[in-house]
Design a protein around this motif. Structure first.
Motif, mmCIF file in Angstrom:
data_model
loop_
_atom_site.group_PDB
_atom_site.id
_atom_site.type_symbol
_atom_site.label_atom_id
_atom_site.label_comp_id
_atom_site.label_asym_id
_atom_site.label_seq_id
_atom_site.Cartn_x
_atom_site.Cartn_y
_atom_site.Cartn_z
ATOM 1 N N PHE A 1 -11.980 -2.272 -8.855
ATOM 2 C CA PHE A 1 -12.038 -3.732 -8.719
ATOM 3 C C PHE A 1 -11.164 -4.170 -7.557
ATOM 4 C CE2 PHE A 1 -12.734 -3.198 -13.324
ATOM 5 C CZ PHE A 1 -13.821 -4.036 -13.528
ATOM 6 N N GLU A 2 -11.722 -4.846 -6.575
ATOM 7 C CA GLU A 2 -10.903 -5.366 -5.471
ATOM 8 C C GLU A 2 -11.255 -6.838 -5.248
ATOM 9 O OE1 GLU A 2 -8.161 -4.205 -3.421
ATOM 10 O OE2 GLU A 2 -8.361 -6.364 -3.166
ATOM 11 N N ILE A 3 -10.241 -7.689 -5.246
ATOM 12 C CA ILE A 3 -10.453 -9.137 -5.136
ATOM 13 C C ILE A 3 -10.568 -9.595 -3.678
ATOM 14 C CG2 ILE A 3 -8.010 -9.848 -5.000
ATOM 15 C CD1 ILE A 3 -8.648 -12.027 -7.060
ATOM 16 N N PHE B 1 0.829 -1.205 0.000
ATOM 17 C CA PHE B 1 0.000 0.000 0.000
ATOM 18 C C PHE B 1 0.866 1.258 0.000
ATOM 19 C CE2 PHE B 1 -3.758 -2.321 2.308
ATOM 20 C CZ PHE B 1 -3.925 -3.105 1.176
ATOM 21 N N LEU B 2 0.408 2.268 -0.706
ATOM 22 C CA LEU B 2 1.143 3.533 -0.786
ATOM 23 C C LEU B 2 0.895 4.361 0.467
ATOM 24 C CD1 LEU B 2 0.549 4.487 -4.500
ATOM 25 C CD2 LEU B 2 2.774 4.412 -3.356
ATOM 26 N N VAL B 3 1.959 4.921 1.028
ATOM 27 C CA VAL B 3 1.790 5.754 2.227
ATOM 28 C C VAL B 3 2.478 7.108 2.059
ATOM 29 C CG1 VAL B 3 1.367 3.924 3.906
ATOM 30 C CG2 VAL B 3 3.715 4.506 3.320
ATOM 31 N N VAL C 1 -7.732 -0.532 -10.402
ATOM 32 C CA VAL C 1 -7.567 -1.958 -10.110
ATOM 33 C C VAL C 1 -6.896 -2.054 -8.753
ATOM 34 C CG1 VAL C 1 -6.483 -4.118 -10.821
ATOM 35 C CG2 VAL C 1 -7.296 -2.491 -12.554
ATOM 36 N N GLY C 2 -7.535 -2.718 -7.797
ATOM 37 C CA GLY C 2 -6.931 -2.930 -6.496
ATOM 38 C C GLY C 2 -6.855 -1.685 -5.633
ATOM 39 N N PRO C 3 -7.982 -1.216 -5.100
ATOM 40 C CA PRO C 3 -7.961 0.000 -4.272
ATOM 41 C C PRO C 3 -7.292 -0.182 -2.908
ATOM 42 C CG PRO C 3 -10.163 -0.970 -4.306
ATOM 43 C CD PRO C 3 -9.349 -1.738 -5.305
ATOM 44 N N TYR D 1 1.565 -6.556 -8.439
ATOM 45 C CA TYR D 1 2.683 -6.817 -9.342
ATOM 46 C C TYR D 1 2.727 -8.244 -9.888
ATOM 47 C CZ TYR D 1 4.567 -2.240 -8.029
ATOM 48 O OH TYR D 1 4.746 -0.892 -7.819
ATOM 49 N N TYR D 2 2.056 -9.179 -9.194
ATOM 50 C CA TYR D 2 2.143 -10.566 -9.681
ATOM 51 C C TYR D 2 1.344 -10.767 -10.977
ATOM 52 C CZ TYR D 2 -2.566 -11.581 -7.846
ATOM 53 O OH TYR D 2 -3.915 -11.579 -7.618
ATOM 54 N N ILE D 3 0.481 -9.810 -11.331
ATOM 55 C CA ILE D 3 -0.295 -9.948 -12.569
ATOM 56 C C ILE D 3 -0.270 -8.658 -13.410
ATOM 57 C CG2 ILE D 3 -1.905 -11.846 -12.112
ATOM 58 C CD1 ILE D 3 -3.831 -9.751 -10.924
ATOM 59 N N ALA E 1 -3.975 3.025 -11.560
ATOM 60 C CA ALA E 1 -3.828 1.948 -10.574
ATOM 61 C C ALA E 1 -2.391 1.755 -10.132
ATOM 62 C CB ALA E 1 -4.337 0.626 -11.171
ATOM 63 N N ASN E 2 -2.273 1.351 -8.875
ATOM 64 C CA ASN E 2 -1.030 0.797 -8.365
ATOM 65 C C ASN E 2 -1.258 -0.704 -8.455
ATOM 66 O OD1 ASN E 2 1.124 -0.080 -6.805
ATOM 67 N ND2 ASN E 2 0.268 0.664 -4.856
ATOM 68 N N LEU E 3 -0.761 -1.300 -9.535
ATOM 69 C CA LEU E 3 -1.158 -2.669 -9.871
ATOM 70 C C LEU E 3 -0.616 -3.708 -8.895
ATOM 71 C CD1 LEU E 3 -0.603 -2.649 -13.749
ATOM 72 C CD2 LEU E 3 -2.792 -2.571 -12.535
HETATM 73 N N1 SAM Z 1 -4.310 0.986 -4.446
HETATM 74 C C1 SAM Z 1 -3.751 0.624 -3.173
HETATM 75 C C2 SAM Z 1 -2.552 1.500 -2.873
HETATM 76 O O1 SAM Z 1 -1.992 2.046 -3.823
HETATM 77 O O2 SAM Z 1 -2.167 1.631 -1.717
HETATM 78 C C3 SAM Z 1 -3.357 -0.859 -3.126
HETATM 79 C C4 SAM Z 1 -2.455 -1.342 -4.234
HETATM 80 S S1 SAM Z 1 -1.837 -2.977 -3.987
HETATM 81 C C5 SAM Z 1 -0.299 -2.865 -4.873
HETATM 82 C C6 SAM Z 1 -2.761 -4.011 -5.087
HETATM 83 C C7 SAM Z 1 -4.220 -4.246 -4.749
HETATM 84 O O3 SAM Z 1 -4.790 -5.087 -5.752
HETATM 85 C C8 SAM Z 1 -4.498 -4.951 -3.429
HETATM 86 O O4 SAM Z 1 -5.518 -4.280 -2.762
HETATM 87 C C9 SAM Z 1 -4.969 -6.362 -3.830
HETATM 88 O O5 SAM Z 1 -5.843 -6.969 -2.914
HETATM 89 C C10 SAM Z 1 -5.635 -6.068 -5.169
HETATM 90 N N2 SAM Z 1 -5.686 -7.206 -6.105
HETATM 91 C C11 SAM Z 1 -4.813 -8.220 -6.230
HETATM 92 N N3 SAM Z 1 -5.177 -9.055 -7.219
HETATM 93 C C12 SAM Z 1 -6.317 -8.544 -7.760
HETATM 94 C C13 SAM Z 1 -7.191 -8.959 -8.822
HETATM 95 N N4 SAM Z 1 -6.932 -10.057 -9.543
HETATM 96 N N5 SAM Z 1 -8.292 -8.219 -9.074
HETATM 97 C C14 SAM Z 1 -8.554 -7.093 -8.357
HETATM 98 N N6 SAM Z 1 -7.765 -6.657 -7.345
HETATM 99 C C15 SAM Z 1 -6.665 -7.358 -7.044
#
Ligand code: SAM
Length: 297
Positions: free
Chosen positions: A76-78, A30-32, A55-57, A130-132, A126-128
């Motif tokens: 989108f949050e998983i 997470f960004l701080v 993607v991924g809040p 990284y594994y995908i 998005a801050n994606l």
């Molecule tokens: N946006 C936030 C920030 O910048 O602090 C969190 C970024 S964090 C690098 C990636 C986020 O993506 C996490 O919240 C994670 O649960 C979510 N995530 C991971 N895989 C995902 C997927 N397949 N679909 C949607 N969200 C996903």
């Protein structure tokens, strides 16, 4: 204006309140740092008339910055553990909708139609996870989602590969796949220290915008990418060797491959890393009819 989520103190407070523990497998870093967030958002072309897809809040650090500037944000949050957190942290922002969904399984066209019917301009910020990183980018590009810009944070090494030019070490099938659709620019480099927990590698934010110049017509985009991937099968080997090994029945159909090289005007003794996107398109278009014959035969 509400207090930013993205300070180390406020983030820790929120994480403690919900007893949240990070899942490495979901790429949760997470960004701080509010300055970094301001900077990311400043690279995106967002007004109150813009719809934003995130993607991924996470806990909403970037989301709230987007919500302040955009007309609507759909995120989108998983991870279902983050839903109550987001409900809380996003309560001041009625223009945020969280979708509990794996973005890779989402029907982007449907989501865009349902959520952004009133918005002409849509951007992805998005801050994606990284594994995908690559599958997410390719999903947005190949499915031709109605998106005019993507401003996305990823591992620096992936950003370098995406923006690489021919005859450099980083240039490969990913550079071609992304640059075929978009202009790609590094907007900023981001150190590890602005995340909790810190990732192992440096990050970069890329801005991807639609290409204006038209490429020659492509017979089949999937096939183009099959050819580019096959051309980089072994980086040190020539196109001639790589394509024989990677095309179906390539070894038995050397003549057809040679013919395609002649038609495309590409020397088979070159390496994949020296070809421009236009040359790859010519080569793939020339191979395409033969490939079909082979498949059918
Ligand atoms: N946006 C936030 C920030 O910048 O602090 C969190 C970024 S964090 C690098 C990636 C986020 O993506 C996490 O919240 C994670 O649960 C979510 N995530 C991971 N895989 C995902 C997927 N397949 N679909 C949607 N969200 C996903």
């Amino acid at each position: 204006m509400y207090k930013d989520i993205a300070t180390p103190m406020r983030t820790k407070e929120i994480l403690e309140k919900y007893g949240f523990s990070f899942k490495k497998s979901l790429g949760q870093n997470f960004l701080v740092d509010p300055n970094v967030l301001h900077n990311i958002v400043s690279h995106a072309d967002i007004t109150k008339d813009t719809g934003v897809i995130e993607v991924g809040p996470g806990i909403g650090a970037l989301t709230e910055h987007l919500a302040r500037q955009a007309g609507k944000v759909v995120a989108f949050e998983i991870d279902n553990r983050l839903l109550p957190v987001l409900e809380d942290t996003m309560s001041p922002y009625p223009n945020v909708t969280v979708l509990h969904q794996d973005v890779l399984k989402a029907d982007l066209h449907q989501v865009i139609e349902e959520q952004f019917a009133d918005f002409e301009d849509i951007v992805v910020v998005a801050n994606l996870p990284y594994y995908i990183t690559t599958p997410i980018i390719m999903k947005f590009l190949m499915e031709k989602a109605r998106v005019k810009q993507l401003v996305i944070m990823m591992q620096r090494e992936v950003a370098d590969r995406i923006t690489a030019v021919p005859s450099t070490k980083a240039y490969g099938s990913l550079s071609i796949a992304v640059q075929y659709y978009m202009n790609a620019e590094v907007a900023m480099i981001v150190p590890k220290t602005v995340f909790i927990p810190q990732p192992n590698v440096e990050s970069a934010v890329l801005s991807l915008t639609r290409k204006k110049e038209a490429y020659p017509d492509v017979e089949d985009e999937d096939f183009l990418f099959t050819v580019t991937q096959g051309s980089f099968l072994h980086r040190r080997k020539t196109l001639w060797n790589n394509l024989q090994s990677s095309l179906p029945n390539g070894k038995e159909n050397k003549e057809l491959i040679q013919q395609a090289f002649d038609t495309a005007g590409v020397d088979p003794g070159r390496r994949g890393e020296t070809l421009s996107i236009i040359e790859f398109i010519k080569l793939a278009n020339a191979l395409y009819p033969h490939f079909h014959k082979l498949k059918q035969g």
